[in-house]
Design a protein around this motif. Structure first.
Motif, PDB file in Angstrom:
ATOM      1  N   ALA A  62       0.827  -1.202   0.000  1.00 51.59           N
ATOM      2  CA  ALA A  62       0.000   0.000   0.000  1.00 51.59           C
ATOM      3  C   ALA A  62       0.862   1.254   0.000  1.00 51.59           C
ATOM      4  O   ALA A  62       0.562   2.242  -0.685  1.00 51.59           O
ATOM      5  CB  ALA A  62      -0.932   0.000   1.205  1.00 51.59           C
ATOM      6  N   SER A  63       1.961   1.205   0.760  1.00 48.67           N
ATOM      7  CA  SER A  63       2.858   2.354   0.815  1.00 48.67           C
ATOM      8  C   SER A  63       3.548   2.573  -0.526  1.00 48.67           C
ATOM      9  O   SER A  63       3.716   3.715  -0.973  1.00 48.67           O
ATOM     10  CB  SER A  63       3.902   2.148   1.918  1.00 48.67           C
ATOM     11  OG  SER A  63       4.818   3.222   1.961  1.00 48.67           O
ATOM     12  N   VAL A  64       3.939   1.466  -1.170  1.00 46.15           N
ATOM     13  CA  VAL A  64       4.555   1.569  -2.497  1.00 46.15           C
ATOM     14  C   VAL A  64       3.587   2.219  -3.476  1.00 46.15           C
ATOM     15  O   VAL A  64       3.948   3.121  -4.240  1.00 46.15           O
ATOM     16  CB  VAL A  64       4.970   0.179  -3.015  1.00 46.15           C
ATOM     17  CG1 VAL A  64       5.353   0.242  -4.493  1.00 46.15           C
ATOM     18  CG2 VAL A  64       6.136  -0.371  -2.207  1.00 46.15           C
ATOM     19  N   ILE A  65       2.336   1.755  -3.457  1.00 45.58           N
ATOM     20  CA  ILE A  65       1.336   2.284  -4.387  1.00 45.58           C
ATOM     21  C   ILE A  65       1.075   3.755  -4.111  1.00 45.58           C
ATOM     22  O   ILE A  65       0.984   4.577  -5.031  1.00 45.58           O
ATOM     23  CB  ILE A  65       0.041   1.464  -4.295  1.00 45.58           C
ATOM     24  CG1 ILE A  65       0.298   0.040  -4.793  1.00 45.58           C
ATOM     25  CG2 ILE A  65      -1.072   2.117  -5.103  1.00 45.58           C
ATOM     26  CD1 ILE A  65      -0.831  -0.922  -4.519  1.00 45.58           C
ATOM     27  N   GLU A  66       0.978   4.099  -2.832  1.00 43.19           N
ATOM     28  CA  GLU A  66       0.725   5.500  -2.478  1.00 43.19           C
ATOM     29  C   GLU A  66       1.884   6.381  -2.932  1.00 43.19           C
ATOM     30  O   GLU A  66       1.683   7.476  -3.469  1.00 43.19           O
ATOM     31  CB  GLU A  66       0.516   5.621  -0.972  1.00 43.19           C
ATOM     32  CG  GLU A  66       0.123   7.018  -0.532  1.00 43.19           C
ATOM     33  CD  GLU A  66      -0.252   7.078   0.944  1.00 43.19           C
ATOM     34  OE1 GLU A  66      -0.725   8.143   1.383  1.00 43.19           O
ATOM     35  OE2 GLU A  66      -0.081   6.062   1.643  1.00 43.19           O
ATOM     36  N   ARG A  67       3.102   5.885  -2.747  1.00 44.49           N
ATOM     37  CA  ARG A  67       4.271   6.668  -3.156  1.00 44.49           C
ATOM     38  C   ARG A  67       4.344   6.804  -4.674  1.00 44.49           C
ATOM     39  O   ARG A  67       4.809   7.823  -5.209  1.00 44.49           O
ATOM     40  CB  ARG A  67       5.541   5.991  -2.606  1.00 44.49           C
ATOM     41  CG  ARG A  67       6.805   6.788  -2.750  1.00 44.49           C
ATOM     42  CD  ARG A  67       7.890   6.270  -1.810  1.00 44.49           C
ATOM     43  NE  ARG A  67       8.129   4.844  -1.990  1.00 44.49           N
ATOM     44  CZ  ARG A  67       8.953   4.328  -2.906  1.00 44.49           C
ATOM     45  NH1 ARG A  67       9.600   5.140  -3.723  1.00 44.49           N
ATOM     46  NH2 ARG A  67       9.145   3.039  -2.995  1.00 44.49           N
ATOM     47  N   SER A  68       3.850   5.754  -5.378  1.00 42.61           N
ATOM     48  CA  SER A  68       3.926   5.769  -6.841  1.00 42.61           C
ATOM     49  C   SER A  68       2.992   6.802  -7.468  1.00 42.61           C
ATOM     50  O   SER A  68       3.124   7.130  -8.648  1.00 42.61           O
ATOM     51  CB  SER A  68       3.593   4.381  -7.394  1.00 42.61           C
ATOM     52  OG  SER A  68       2.205   4.107  -7.328  1.00 42.61           O
ATOM     53  N   ARG A  69       2.041   7.314  -6.678  1.00 44.76           N
ATOM     54  CA  ARG A  69       1.137   8.331  -7.223  1.00 44.76           C
ATOM     55  C   ARG A  69       1.894   9.616  -7.561  1.00 44.76           C
ATOM     56  O   ARG A  69       1.522  10.327  -8.507  1.00 44.76           O
ATOM     57  CB  ARG A  69       0.015   8.613  -6.219  1.00 44.76           C
ATOM     58  CG  ARG A  69      -0.901   7.406  -6.004  1.00 44.76           C
ATOM     59  CD  ARG A  69      -1.833   7.598  -4.827  1.00 44.76           C
ATOM     60  NE  ARG A  69      -2.674   6.417  -4.629  1.00 44.76           N
ATOM     61  CZ  ARG A  69      -3.479   6.238  -3.583  1.00 44.76           C
ATOM     62  NH1 ARG A  69      -3.562   7.176  -2.644  1.00 44.76           N
ATOM     63  NH2 ARG A  69      -4.193   5.133  -3.476  1.00 44.76           N
TER      64      ARG A  69
END
Length: 225
Positions: free
Chosen positions: A21-28
């Motif tokens: 989830a953190s990876v996805i959030e950072r990828s935004r």
């Protein structure tokens, strides 16, 4: 089709341990960060699709799974730390667009393995010795492939996302966007049909032969009827 960020992109030390989830959030804000999710799950997703549709289809659909995930990353629920169910859900939906191909492949595997087994007795030495192990393996897959092909698609999805995707009931429910109770019911019915078709065996059952959730479902089904 939207391109993925560079696969295998290098990230700062320690980021490999952050949640999906953190990876996805950072990828935004940093699209290249999404490559970490690809690194974590691409092989598993490819293996799952390949078992259902074959390696050639898996090459394309695995890539498409991550392209779709990348496009939808802004809508990912950050309260879900693991993205595996989400990715398997996308992959299963893509497989669903190839239902006929999957059924044809399973039937073809069943026929090919059965024919190979039947031809074994007519092979001359030493050719028979060289192919014996392969024929035996193919024969062992014939009946399961045929039985899987006869399952309703919605039951096959539940069965295989658990058996081949290694998801638990809650993760399967998330992946397929259905209630956990529906997962349990469909899995129970699918495995029951497999056992009936295969003389009591179930090649999709856990390796240790235990599945407490499945046993509980069987008990409930028996009590109801």
């Amino acid at each position: 089709m939207t391109a993925l960020p560079s696969v295998g992109a290098r990230h700062a030390p320690g980021l490999r341990e952050e949640s999906d989830a953190s990876v996805i959030e950072r990828s935004r804000e940093d699209p290249d960060a999404f490559a970490a999710l690809f690194d974590r799950y691409a092989d598993d997703i490819h293996r799952y699709i390949a078992r259902r549709l074959g390696t050639e289809a898996a090459d394309d659909l695995m890539a498409e799974t991550f392209v779709i995930a990348f496009q939808r990353r802004h809508h990912y629920d950050p309260t879900r730390p693991l993205a595996r169910p989400w990715l398997y859900g996308i992959a299963t939906n893509l497989v669903g667009q190839h239902r006929r191909a999957e059924a044809r492949r399973l039937r073809a595997l069943s026929r090919a393995a059965s024919e190979a087994s039947g031809e074994r007795s007519g092979e001359a030495e030493p050719l028979a010795d060289r192919v014996a192990a392969r024929v035996s393996a193919e024969s062992s897959r014939a009946a399961p492939a045929g039985a899987l092909a006869k399952l309703p698609a919605r039951h096959r999805d539940v069965l295989l996302v658990i058996a081949w995707g290694d998801l638990d009931y809650a993760e399967a429910a998330q992946a397929l966007d259905i209630p956990v109770g529906t997962v349990r019911s469909r899995l129970h019915r699918a495995r029951k049909k497999l056992r009936e078709a295969l003389g009591g065996s179930d090649p999709t059952a856990p390796a240790d032969g235990t599945d407490e959730q499945e046993k509980n479902t069987e008990t409930e089904e028996s009590a109801r009827g």
